[in-house]
Scaffold this active site. Structure first.
Site, PDB file in Angstrom:
ATOM      1  N   HIS A 119       9.971   6.931  10.948  1.00 10.00           N
ATOM      2  CA  HIS A 119       9.265   6.500   9.800  1.00 10.00           C
ATOM      3  C   HIS A 119       9.411   4.953   9.499  1.00 10.00           C
ATOM      4  O   HIS A 119       8.806   4.646   8.200  1.00 10.00           O
ATOM      5  CB  HIS A 119       9.793   7.267   8.560  1.00 10.00           C
ATOM      6  CG  HIS A 119       9.402   8.764   8.443  1.00 10.00           C
ATOM      7  ND1 HIS A 119       8.446   9.234   7.935  1.00 10.00           N
ATOM      8  CD2 HIS A 119       9.884   9.833   8.996  1.00 10.00           C
ATOM      9  CE1 HIS A 119       8.231  10.375   7.981  1.00 10.00           C
ATOM     10  NE2 HIS A 119       9.279  10.973   8.556  1.00 10.00           N
ATOM     11  N   LYS A 176       4.969   1.888  -6.123  1.00  8.39           N
ATOM     12  CA  LYS A 176       5.600   2.424  -5.100  1.00  8.39           C
ATOM     13  C   LYS A 176       6.903   1.726  -5.016  1.00  8.39           C
ATOM     14  O   LYS A 176       7.239   1.146  -6.126  1.00  8.39           O
ATOM     15  CB  LYS A 176       4.864   1.633  -3.603  1.00  8.39           C
ATOM     16  CG  LYS A 176       4.496   0.267  -3.981  1.00  8.39           C
ATOM     17  CD  LYS A 176       3.773  -0.332  -2.816  1.00  8.39           C
ATOM     18  CE  LYS A 176       2.425  -0.075  -2.596  1.00  8.39           C
ATOM     19  NZ  LYS A 176       2.044   0.725  -1.432  1.00  8.39           N
ATOM     20  N   ARG A 177       7.961   2.118  -4.174  1.00  8.65           N
ATOM     21  CA  ARG A 177       9.237   1.490  -4.167  1.00  8.65           C
ATOM     22  C   ARG A 177       8.978  -0.017  -4.223  1.00  8.65           C
ATOM     23  O   ARG A 177       8.062  -0.531  -3.591  1.00  8.65           O
ATOM     24  CB  ARG A 177      10.174   1.877  -3.216  1.00  8.65           C
ATOM     25  CG  ARG A 177      10.525   3.520  -3.287  1.00  8.65           C
ATOM     26  CD  ARG A 177      11.378   3.644  -4.432  1.00  8.65           C
ATOM     27  NE  ARG A 177      12.471   2.569  -4.234  1.00  8.65           N
ATOM     28  CZ  ARG A 177      13.607   3.410  -3.987  1.00  8.65           C
ATOM     29  NH1 ARG A 177      13.893   4.720  -3.533  1.00  8.65           N
ATOM     30  NH2 ARG A 177      14.823   2.850  -3.700  1.00  8.65           N
ATOM     31  N   LYS A 218       6.908  -5.226   0.595  1.00 10.45           N
ATOM     32  CA  LYS A 218       5.427  -4.359  -0.017  1.00 10.45           C
ATOM     33  C   LYS A 218       4.710  -5.323  -0.767  1.00 10.45           C
ATOM     34  O   LYS A 218       3.719  -5.349  -1.327  1.00 10.45           O
ATOM     35  CB  LYS A 218       5.975  -3.059  -0.778  1.00 10.45           C
ATOM     36  CG  LYS A 218       6.598  -1.639  -0.031  1.00 10.45           C
ATOM     37  CD  LYS A 218       6.842  -0.825  -0.871  1.00 10.45           C
ATOM     38  CE  LYS A 218       7.535   0.400  -0.011  1.00 10.45           C
ATOM     39  NZ  LYS A 218       6.611   1.255   0.595  1.00 10.45           N
ATOM     40  N   THR A 223       1.224   6.530   1.959  1.00  9.24           N
ATOM     41  CA  THR A 223       0.646   7.688   1.690  1.00  9.24           C
ATOM     42  C   THR A 223       0.120   7.399   0.239  1.00  9.24           C
ATOM     43  O   THR A 223      -0.876   8.156  -0.086  1.00  9.24           O
ATOM     44  CB  THR A 223       1.699   8.993   1.477  1.00  9.24           C
ATOM     45  OG1 THR A 223       2.834   8.469   0.996  1.00  9.24           O
ATOM     46  CG2 THR A 223       1.845   9.364   3.079  1.00  9.24           C
ATOM     47  N   LYS A 259      -3.684   8.706  -1.862  1.00  8.86           N
ATOM     48  CA  LYS A 259      -3.694   9.320  -3.122  1.00  8.86           C
ATOM     49  C   LYS A 259      -4.730   8.645  -3.848  1.00  8.86           C
ATOM     50  O   LYS A 259      -5.615   9.190  -4.460  1.00  8.86           O
ATOM     51  CB  LYS A 259      -2.667   9.506  -3.685  1.00  8.86           C
ATOM     52  CG  LYS A 259      -1.338  10.448  -2.904  1.00  8.86           C
ATOM     53  CD  LYS A 259       0.113  10.466  -3.379  1.00  8.86           C
ATOM     54  CE  LYS A 259       0.884  10.845  -2.160  1.00  8.86           C
ATOM     55  NZ  LYS A 259       2.197  10.417  -2.451  1.00  8.86           N
TER      56      LYS A 259
END
Ligand code: NBG
Length: 844
Positions: A370, A561-562, A567, A669, A673
């Protein structure tokens, strides 16, 4: 008969009154007998528990039948081994999947209760950090819906993911005592306990046939107690099992067993045992080899393998064909100690010879990778490992011997390859590389998006790919439409049902059918209304608490998100400050109104991530209160982002920010969504963004930034962020604004670490991608102004999301990796009728 039919039958007779009355009687019964409450004393929690118990009881017979079916001769069971399961609140999802939502809504209403309030009250079990744990939960939902016999094996942490509060703009971590209000869903199965050893030493002995064998004499033992939570599929008989292990001491306060007479010593042992499942580790920016974490991993893996073997031996004399009945998927390397543990069980306990045991092990285990971040790879210091699992270390050495012999045979003289592929990292401190262990010990390896798998094959796992061509597969992640559309976006669900029926709930490709409405004025109007109402919900609730007046007409631009530098939440901030600077330079500048929403937790020890949270809140404070801005820009940080908040955030979003540096995000993911709920994406060519863009069409996706190849080349050529600062006036303006202390009440130190990192390091190339990002955001704004075009794009995004259903992902696993088929559950045990006076009997 499946239960949707059952529902219809009773309804035909009495218009549903009887089943509604039964539900109401059950609420009252549970409130009185289980909670010991009357309406005078009952709290909202009591009502929640009474309703939850009622729903649980309605799937109990399916659950019991499904568990029994797991040990049936013909069934092949998928065991999903994961240190994290981020299930989200259960009640609403179970109502949807059992087809009971409307009945329970009516029954609660007639009983004077408010189902929304009850649903909202449920505390979610936060047994995961983020995407990896949530993926496991989506997969359990799909496995059950597809009627694949499956067990999710994991840890029952007493404290899950911390709750996040924001205090003066900073993240504050609060312990999550999720079990305190009572957990109506789990059932403790004391009789299925397993013993797990730790520490001690090994010794050799000769068995009765004179063969030399090894015996592990652990220094201490811990007992694993399973707690089972039902996972109902959507309108099918299958109710799979999430089996989470809790650790206990073997016997409490036994003066004989514990050092004689040492009462406090005995209590300490008990506490040490219970500590194993005390708390979920928040994942850090870099892997930390914590002893207790290894103990957790081994504990749940050993319990789970013992449990699988016990089940198998109910019907079989030997374990030779174990893999024909069990496929164990390792969710990342967290359960990779399954490789030596299954070997130990087979060789030491069941006396298989090494080669047969290895054959069984490799055919049973499969491994999902992952992450590509090198610093996140698990590696355990040899000393620590040996101290906790001495026998396993011996086994790993032997496995490694076989691996290296094979490498040398295939690539004679290639020493550096041997060094790279070795399970033991011999550099300074010696380490066990869990990735190498998992790759060698499993029959299949997979990445989680096409691009990620490609990078695994070409870079991270290149050696394994060359040595075992075809062993690395791709299974692109997916998310469940039950939770992420049907449950969380009832308005969209209603509109879709009216337009194309409800087959899409289990066959998401069916959404294609709404493409024909992409130019239908009435449909588009209804589509806009759904989004608008979803937005109004939040402007009316959550945001108001913070006293921020928000215009529901504004574009809701969301990044949840985290919090992690890769990111690039800070790139998003650079854009916001750019707009702010433009307004400051010319207050009349033309700006499409936006509401920027952020949410996410930072690992408690991740300095930069925590400072980014503070920066978001500080920029928000200034921008939200600046009269020049006149409400055109609003920034909102949603505290404690979790599954429950996801239910609110995805349906309200117009724009989804998926802006990680290319080559960093394995899949993502959240991106799926958002898109399923009608948001458009601004994103880089990273992870599953690539496939989302392919599916929805390039013209319906806002792409910006360097691709992975250019990132790679830029880094090799020597990346210098200062040059971008020097040459780009707007970027310089933004960074200078940050430097000046403008967002920190004049304090120039507070955000200096972020400024310095941008100017002198910028590992994730924010400066290099800045200009393209800002230009792309301008395109986003222009498009948003054209309501008709935006709506059309939104419809097409939803229509083309079929691929990203977790049903498709799970089917891929079934075909490419596990070789399992649906096994519909035949009901062998009847329901015990309410107020029943006999024990359950088998159906004749
Ligand atoms: C995460 C990746 C995401 C991915 C999820 C699920 C870890 C180690 N990895 O990109 O960062 O979507 O796994 O596969 O949590």
């Amino acid at each position: 008969m499946d239960h949707s039919e059952r529902g219809k039958k009773t309804k035909k007779k009495d218009n549903g009154n009887e089943s509604i009355n039964k539900l109401k009687r059950a609420f009252a019964y549970n409130l009185f007998y289980k909670q010991g409450k009357t309406i005078r004393s009952a709290t909202l929690n009591d009502y929640y528990l009474a309703v939850a118990q009622t729903v649980r009881d309605r799937m109990q017979h399916l659950f019991i039948n499904s568990i029994e079916a797991l040990s049936e001769k013909e069934s092949k069971v998928v065991c999903y081994l994961s240190a994290e399961f981020l299930m989200g609140p259960h009640l609403g999802n179970n109502l949807i999947n059992l087809g009971l939502y409307d009945d329970v809504a009516r029954a609660t209403r007639e009983a004077g209760l408010d189902l929304r309030e009850i649903l909202n009250h449920e505390e979610e079990p936060g047994l995961g950090n983020g995407g990896l744990g949530r993926l496991a939960a989506c997969y359990l939902d799909s496995l059950a819906t597809l009627q694949i016999p499956a067990i999710g094996y994991g840890l029952r942490y007493e404290f899950g993911m911390f709750d996040q509060e924001i205090e003066d703009g900073w993240q504050k971590e609060i312990s999550d005592r999720w079990l305190r209000p009572g957990n109506p869903w789990e059932i403790k199965k004391l009789d299925l306990n397993c013993e797990v050893g730790f520490g001690g030493h090994t010794e050799t002995y000769n068995d009765e046939n004179g063969r030399q064998r090894v015996r592990w004499i652990p220094g201490r033992a811990v007992i694993g107690i399973p707690y089972d939570t039902p996972v109902p599929g959507y309108k099918v008989n299958t109710v799979n099992c999430l089996r989470l292990w809790s650790s206990e001491a073997p016997k409490s306060f036994d003066f004989e067993d514990f050092n004689v007479g040492d009462y406090f010593g005995a209590v300490e042992e008990k506490i040490a045992a219970e500590n194993i499942t005390k708390v979920l580790y928040p994942n850090d920016e870099r892997f930390k080899g914590k002893r207790l974490r290894l103990a957790q991993q081994y504990f749940f893996v050993s319990c789970s393998l013992q449990d699988m073997i016990r089940t198998h031996l109910l019907n079989n004399d030997r374990l030779d064909n174990f893999y024909d009945y069990f496929q164990a998927q390792l969710n990342d390397t967290h359960p990779a100690v399954a490789v030596p543990e299954l070997m130990r069980l087979l060789v030491d306990l069941y006396h298989y010879d090494w080669d047969s045991a290895w054959d069984i092990t490799c055919k049973t285990l499969c491994y999902t990778n992952h992450t590509l971040l090198p610093e996140a790879m698990e590696k355990w210091q040899l000393d620590l490992f040996k101290n906790l699992l001495p026998r396993h270390l011996e086994i790993i050495f032997e496995i490694n011997y076989h691996l290296l012999e094979a490498v040398k045979a295939k690539y004679p003289g290639d020493d550096s390859r041997v060094e790279r592929m070795s399970i033991i990292d011999e550099s300074d401190n010696r380490y066990i590389r869990m990735v190498n262990l998992a790759c060698f010990g499993s029959k299949a390896i997979n990445g989680v998006a096409a691009m990620h798998t490609d990078l695994l094959r070409r870079h991270t796992l290149k050696d394994f790919n060359q040595m075992y061509p075809g062993k690395i597969h791709n299974v692109t992640n997916g998310v469940t439409p039950r939770r992420w559309i049907a449950l969380s976006n009832p308005r969209l669900t209603r509109l879709l049902k009216e337009a194309i029926g409800e087959n899409w709930i289990t066959h998401l490709d069916d959404l294609k059918k709404i493409e024909k409405f992409a130019d239908d004025a009435a449909f588009k109007e209804a589509w806009r209304k759904v989004k608008e109402d979803n937005k109004k919900d939040v402007t009316g609730q959550a945001f108001q608490k913070n006293g921020i007046g928000i215009d529901p007409e504004a574009m809701f631009d969301v990044q949840v998100k985290r919090i992690h530098e890769y990111k690039r939440q800070h790139l998003n901030l650079l854009h916001i400050i750019t707009l702010y600077n433009r307004i400051k330079a010319n207050p009349n500048t033309d700006i499409t109104p936006r509401v920027f929403v952020f949410g996410g937790k930072a690992a408690p020890s991740y300095f930069m991530a925590k400072r980014i949270i503070k920066l978001i809140n500080s920029v928000a404070e200034v921008v939200n209160n600046d009269p020049d801005v006149q409400g055109r820009l609003k920034i909102f940080f949603v505290p404690n982002y979790n599954v429950k908040i996801g239910h609110i955030v995805y349906p309200m979003a117009d724009l989804s920010e998926q802006i990680s540096l290319a080559g960093m995000e394995a899949s993502g993911t959240g991106n799926m969504k958002f898109s399923m709920n009608g948001a458009l994406t601004i994103g880089t060519l990273d992870g599953a963004n690539v496939e989302i863009r392919n599916e929805v069409g390039a013209e319906n996706f806002f792409l910006f930034g360097m691709d992975e190849k250019s990132v790679h080349e830029k880094k090799i050529a020597g990346y210098r962020p200062e040059e971008y600062y020097k040459n780009n006036d707007e970027l310089r303006g933004v960074i200078d604004r940050l430097k000046s202390g403008h967002f920190a009440h004049g304090d120039r130190e507070l955000f200096k670490p972020i400024v310095d990192s941008l100017l002198y390091d910028d590992r994730y190339l924010c400066c290099a991608d800045y200009q393209d990002y800002v230009e792309c955001q301008a395109r986003v704004s222009r498009t948003f102004e054209d309501k008709d075009l935006w709506t059309r794009m939104s419809i097409l995004n939803v229509a083309r999301m079929g691929k990203f259903s977790s049903d498709r992902s799970v089917s891929d696993y079934c075909q490419k990796i596990w070789n399992v088929k649906p096994f519909p559950v035949k009901l062998k045990w009847q329901r015990v009728p309410e107020g029943g006076i006999v024990f359950p009997r088998p159906i004749k």
